[in-house]
Design a protein around this motif. Sequence first.
Motif, PDB file in Angstrom:
ATOM      1  N   PRO A 110       0.794  -1.231   0.000  1.00 36.77           N
ATOM      2  CA  PRO A 110       0.000   0.000   0.000  1.00 36.77           C
ATOM      3  C   PRO A 110       0.825   1.279   0.000  1.00 36.77           C
ATOM      4  N   ASN A 111       2.024   1.245   0.559  1.00 40.57           N
ATOM      5  CA  ASN A 111       2.824   2.469   0.643  1.00 40.57           C
ATOM      6  C   ASN A 111       3.384   2.935  -0.695  1.00 40.57           C
ATOM      7  N   VAL A 112       3.287   2.134  -1.761  1.00 43.50           N
ATOM      8  CA  VAL A 112       3.754   2.562  -3.083  1.00 43.50           C
ATOM      9  C   VAL A 112       2.602   2.893  -4.025  1.00 43.50           C
ATOM     10  N   VAL A 113       1.362   2.800  -3.532  1.00 40.25           N
ATOM     11  CA  VAL A 113       0.189   3.035  -4.375  1.00 40.25           C
ATOM     12  C   VAL A 113      -0.194   4.512  -4.358  1.00 40.25           C
ATOM     13  N   ALA A 114      -0.316   5.096  -5.536  1.00 39.70           N
ATOM     14  CA  ALA A 114      -0.745   6.498  -5.656  1.00 39.70           C
ATOM     15  C   ALA A 114      -2.259   6.596  -5.559  1.00 39.70           C
ATOM     16  N   SER A 115      -2.971   5.705  -6.260  1.00 37.89           N
ATOM     17  CA  SER A 115      -4.431   5.716  -6.238  1.00 37.89           C
ATOM     18  C   SER A 115      -4.967   4.473  -6.932  1.00 37.89           C
ATOM     19  N   ILE A 116      -6.248   4.214  -6.681  1.00 38.31           N
ATOM     20  CA  ILE A 116      -6.942   3.101  -7.330  1.00 38.31           C
ATOM     21  C   ILE A 116      -8.275   3.610  -7.856  1.00 38.31           C
ATOM     22  N   LEU A 117      -8.558   3.301  -9.109  1.00 41.49           N
ATOM     23  CA  LEU A 117      -9.850   3.596  -9.717  1.00 41.49           C
ATOM     24  C   LEU A 117     -10.588   2.275  -9.898  1.00 41.49           C
ATOM     25  N   ILE A 118     -11.867   2.270  -9.547  1.00 44.11           N
ATOM     26  CA  ILE A 118     -12.688   1.076  -9.702  1.00 44.11           C
ATOM     27  C   ILE A 118     -13.966   1.474 -10.427  1.00 44.11           C
ATOM     28  N   SER A 119     -14.245   0.782 -11.520  1.00 46.19           N
ATOM     29  CA  SER A 119     -15.493   1.044 -12.241  1.00 46.19           C
ATOM     30  C   SER A 119     -16.339  -0.216 -12.261  1.00 46.19           C
ATOM     31  N   ALA A 120     -17.625  -0.012 -12.463  1.00 43.40           N
ATOM     32  CA  ALA A 120     -18.558  -1.131 -12.570  1.00 43.40           C
ATOM     33  C   ALA A 120     -19.574  -0.810 -13.659  1.00 43.40           C
ATOM     34  N   VAL A 131     -24.325  -3.243 -11.942  1.00 41.80           N
ATOM     35  CA  VAL A 131     -23.674  -3.554 -10.661  1.00 41.80           C
ATOM     36  C   VAL A 131     -23.784  -2.309  -9.786  1.00 41.80           C
ATOM     37  N   ASP A 132     -24.861  -2.242  -9.007  1.00 42.70           N
ATOM     38  CA  ASP A 132     -25.082  -1.039  -8.200  1.00 42.70           C
ATOM     39  C   ASP A 132     -25.586  -1.329  -6.784  1.00 42.70           C
ATOM     40  N   ALA A 133     -25.455  -2.565  -6.333  1.00 38.08           N
ATOM     41  CA  ALA A 133     -25.922  -2.925  -4.992  1.00 38.08           C
ATOM     42  C   ALA A 133     -24.922  -2.543  -3.906  1.00 38.08           C
ATOM     43  N   ALA A 134     -23.699  -2.167  -4.306  1.00 38.84           N
ATOM     44  CA  ALA A 134     -22.665  -1.772  -3.348  1.00 38.84           C
ATOM     45  C   ALA A 134     -21.574  -1.005  -4.081  1.00 38.84           C
ATOM     46  N   PHE A 135     -20.809  -0.238  -3.320  1.00 37.87           N
ATOM     47  CA  PHE A 135     -19.614   0.409  -3.864  1.00 37.87           C
ATOM     48  C   PHE A 135     -18.490  -0.628  -3.854  1.00 37.87           C
ATOM     49  N   LEU A 167     -11.584  -2.600  -0.698  1.00 33.81           N
ATOM     50  CA  LEU A 167     -10.228  -2.186  -0.341  1.00 33.81           C
ATOM     51  C   LEU A 167     -10.091  -2.007   1.161  1.00 33.81           C
ATOM     52  N   ARG A 168     -11.131  -1.578   1.818  1.00 34.40           N
ATOM     53  CA  ARG A 168     -11.090  -1.341   3.256  1.00 34.40           C
ATOM     54  C   ARG A 168     -11.038  -2.646   4.055  1.00 34.40           C
ATOM     55  N   ASN A 169     -11.251  -3.788   3.395  1.00 30.12           N
ATOM     56  CA  ASN A 169     -11.124  -5.087   4.050  1.00 30.12           C
ATOM     57  C   ASN A 169      -9.673  -5.562   4.085  1.00 30.12           C
ATOM     58  N   LEU A 170      -8.792  -4.873   3.353  1.00 26.40           N
ATOM     59  CA  LEU A 170      -7.397  -5.300   3.274  1.00 26.40           C
ATOM     60  C   LEU A 170      -6.564  -4.544   4.308  1.00 26.40           C
ATOM     61  N   PRO A 171      -5.906  -5.257   5.205  1.00 27.22           N
ATOM     62  CA  PRO A 171      -5.099  -4.592   6.243  1.00 27.22           C
ATOM     63  C   PRO A 171      -4.014  -3.702   5.627  1.00 27.22           C
ATOM     64  N   GLY A 172      -3.891  -2.485   6.144  1.00 27.93           N
ATOM     65  CA  GLY A 172      -2.853  -1.565   5.688  1.00 27.93           C
ATOM     66  C   GLY A 172      -3.244  -0.666   4.536  1.00 27.93           C
ATOM     67  N   TRP A 173      -4.449  -0.813   4.010  1.00 29.21           N
ATOM     68  CA  TRP A 173      -4.859  -0.056   2.829  1.00 29.21           C
ATOM     69  C   TRP A 173      -5.778   1.123   3.169  1.00 29.21           C
ATOM     70  N   THR A 174      -5.906   1.468   4.420  1.00 28.89           N
ATOM     71  CA  THR A 174      -6.828   2.508   4.883  1.00 28.89           C
ATOM     72  C   THR A 174      -6.625   3.852   4.203  1.00 28.89           C
ATOM     73  N   TYR A 175      -5.374   4.249   3.981  1.00 33.11           N
ATOM     74  CA  TYR A 175      -5.093   5.595   3.484  1.00 33.11           C
ATOM     75  C   TYR A 175      -4.867   5.679   1.980  1.00 33.11           C
ATOM     76  N   VAL A 176      -5.047   4.574   1.269  1.00 36.93           N
ATOM     77  CA  VAL A 176      -4.891   4.584  -0.186  1.00 36.93           C
ATOM     78  C   VAL A 176      -6.118   5.242  -0.814  1.00 36.93           C
ATOM     79  N   PRO A 177      -5.933   6.290  -1.619  1.00 34.27           N
ATOM     80  CA  PRO A 177      -7.077   6.930  -2.265  1.00 34.27           C
ATOM     81  C   PRO A 177      -7.725   5.993  -3.293  1.00 34.27           C
ATOM     82  N   VAL A 178      -9.041   5.883  -3.201  1.00 27.51           N
ATOM     83  CA  VAL A 178      -9.781   5.013  -4.115  1.00 27.51           C
ATOM     84  C   VAL A 178     -11.055   5.723  -4.548  1.00 27.51           C
ATOM     85  N   MET A 179     -11.443   5.520  -5.800  1.00 23.27           N
ATOM     86  CA  MET A 179     -12.652   6.152  -6.323  1.00 23.27           C
ATOM     87  C   MET A 179     -13.418   5.164  -7.183  1.00 23.27           C
ATOM     88  N   CYS A 180     -14.733   5.129  -6.968  1.00 26.17           N
ATOM     89  CA  CYS A 180     -15.624   4.310  -7.791  1.00 26.17           C
ATOM     90  C   CYS A 180     -16.266   5.174  -8.878  1.00 26.17           C
TER      91      CYS A 180
END
Length: 118
Positions: free
Chosen positions: A38-48, A52-56, A61-74
């Motif tokens: 996670p410390n080398v990740v700039a950002s993650i983009l996720i599309s659906a 597929v609209d029952a969840a983001f 990503l928030r289920n993965l330990p250590g990934w709390t501060y990684v910017p992510v956008m759906c």
Amino acid sequence: MIRGVRGAITVNDNDEQEIIAATERLLKEAVSSNDISPNVVASILISATDDVDAAFPARALRNLPGWTYVPVMCMQELSVPGSLQKCIRIMIHFNTEKSQEEIRHVYLEGAAGLRPDL
């Protein structure tokens, strides 16, 4: 240098748990295949796709330990006639010394046919 890792997976149903589980599986596979921390990740983009609209999917990503501060956008994937349905795609931007040819893109389930050249 910043490189991108692409990936995609399909789900069978528009179900919250299935969306999160599939996205988590895809993220884990992309991360492990490319030795990404996670410390080398700039950002993650996720599309659906629009069916597929029952969840983001980004919640996975928030289920993965250590990934709390990684910017992510759906976002919603373009709705192109005849395109693959019930599909979740990712793009991970990360710092690496790997060449483009060394990056391992991940396509799972029904998405395996999207990029047979990779």
